[in-house]
Design an enzyme around this catalytic site. Structure first.
Site, PDB file in Angstrom:
ATOM      1  N   TYR A  18       0.820  -1.192   0.029  1.00 13.81           N
ATOM      2  CA  TYR A  18      -0.252  -0.098  -0.007  1.00 13.81           C
ATOM      3  C   TYR A  18       0.875   1.286  -0.070  1.00 13.81           C
ATOM      4  O   TYR A  18       0.640   2.233  -0.873  1.00 13.81           O
ATOM      5  CB  TYR A  18      -1.030   0.025   1.251  1.00 13.81           C
ATOM      6  CG  TYR A  18      -1.626   1.237   1.425  1.00 13.81           C
ATOM      7  CD1 TYR A  18      -2.833   1.775   0.729  1.00 13.81           C
ATOM      8  CD2 TYR A  18      -1.476   2.175   2.301  1.00 13.81           C
ATOM      9  CE1 TYR A  18      -3.329   2.867   0.663  1.00 13.81           C
ATOM     10  CE2 TYR A  18      -1.828   3.471   2.593  1.00 13.81           C
ATOM     11  CZ  TYR A  18      -3.039   3.864   1.872  1.00 13.81           C
ATOM     12  OH  TYR A  18      -3.677   4.770   2.122  1.00 13.81           O
ATOM     13  N   GLU A  40     -11.539   5.829   5.024  1.00 14.62           N
ATOM     14  CA  GLU A  40     -10.818   6.842   6.115  1.00 14.62           C
ATOM     15  C   GLU A  40     -12.125   6.972   7.095  1.00 14.62           C
ATOM     16  O   GLU A  40     -11.550   7.035   8.338  1.00 14.62           O
ATOM     17  CB  GLU A  40     -10.403   7.977   5.555  1.00 14.62           C
ATOM     18  CG  GLU A  40      -8.993   7.943   4.558  1.00 14.62           C
ATOM     19  CD  GLU A  40      -7.782   7.407   5.530  1.00 14.62           C
ATOM     20  OE1 GLU A  40      -7.896   7.546   6.751  1.00 14.62           O
ATOM     21  OE2 GLU A  40      -6.919   7.220   4.996  1.00 14.62           O
ATOM     22  N   TRP A  48      -5.342   2.088  10.358  1.00 15.22           N
ATOM     23  CA  TRP A  48      -5.435   1.908   9.146  1.00 15.22           C
ATOM     24  C   TRP A  48      -5.156   0.341   8.618  1.00 15.22           C
ATOM     25  O   TRP A  48      -6.151  -0.021   7.800  1.00 15.22           O
ATOM     26  CB  TRP A  48      -4.592   2.841   8.520  1.00 15.22           C
ATOM     27  CG  TRP A  48      -4.671   2.661   6.959  1.00 15.22           C
ATOM     28  CD1 TRP A  48      -3.572   2.382   6.200  1.00 15.22           C
ATOM     29  CD2 TRP A  48      -5.733   3.207   6.133  1.00 15.22           C
ATOM     30  NE1 TRP A  48      -4.073   2.499   4.809  1.00 15.22           N
ATOM     31  CE2 TRP A  48      -5.478   3.063   4.810  1.00 15.22           C
ATOM     32  CE3 TRP A  48      -7.084   3.367   6.564  1.00 15.22           C
ATOM     33  CZ2 TRP A  48      -6.303   3.160   3.621  1.00 15.22           C
ATOM     34  CZ3 TRP A  48      -7.836   3.731   5.212  1.00 15.22           C
ATOM     35  CH2 TRP A  48      -7.437   3.562   4.265  1.00 15.22           C
TER      36      TRP A  48
END
Length: 187
Positions: A18, A40, A48
């Site tokens: 990522y 988000e 995350w």
């Protein structure tokens, strides 16, 4: 020789991929901007990596992040989502996804695209910070405060300043790669 990466992603293959391919790359496509907005908002209060590991489940559950479909979700669809163990089953966040899709479409109607709206806050140019260590990145800024306030005024939910700043980092509105990270000058 091993490439130097930002410290936050080192040691996890999914995180590193990522980081190497997406994080901090300027995103101007409304479909991708919506996907990051939803991810988000689900990340609020969580790590995350938790969201990243469930990303494909979110993609399937939310019709490939198609905001036009999501804006039309009824209570039955919302109830189904709340039973889906592959995603984060937070009632407020699931409901916020629907209201955010509606608000997203309204912004598109007003500005021509969500991209034009959101990138207007940085004059269409990423902010390039000079971080020696990722831990030095702020959690929010005066700009993320202003964007958060404007998004809320437009009906968006779960878009507090910290969520907005993480969104800015993810979509390349701000480059918070460490200066010695190989991605710093690439993005």
């Amino acid at each position: 020789m091993e490439k130097h990466r930002c410290g936050w992603c080192v040691g996890d293959d999914l995180y590193e991929a990522y980081h190497d391919k997406e994080w901090g790359v300027p995103v101007k496509n409304d479909d991708e901007l919506f996907e990051f907005l939803i991810l988000e908002t689900f990340q609020a209060g969580l790590s995350w990596i938790t969201v990243l590991r469930k990303r494909e489940n979110f993609r399937k559950a939310f019709d490939d992040f198609n905001y036009k479909k999501i804006a039309k979700y009824d209570q039955s669809k919302i109830d189904d989502l709340l039973q889906n163990t592959g995603i984060i089953r937070n009632k407020l966040k699931v409901n916020a996804t629907v209201s955010n899709a509606i608000a997203f479409i309204k912004v598109q109607e007003e500005f021509g695209s969500f991209s034009d709206y959101i990138w207007g806050f940085v004059n269409d140019t990423p902010i390039k910070n000079k971080l020696k260590n990722y831990k030095d990145a702020p959690g929010n800024t005066a700009l993320s405060d202003a964007i958060s306030k404007d998004l809320k005024k437009r009906g968006f939910k779960f878009v507090g300043s910290t969520v907005v700043y993480a969104y800015m980092q993810a979509t390349g509105m701000v480059n918070d790669h460490e200066m010695d990270c190989f991605r710093y000058n690439e993005v």
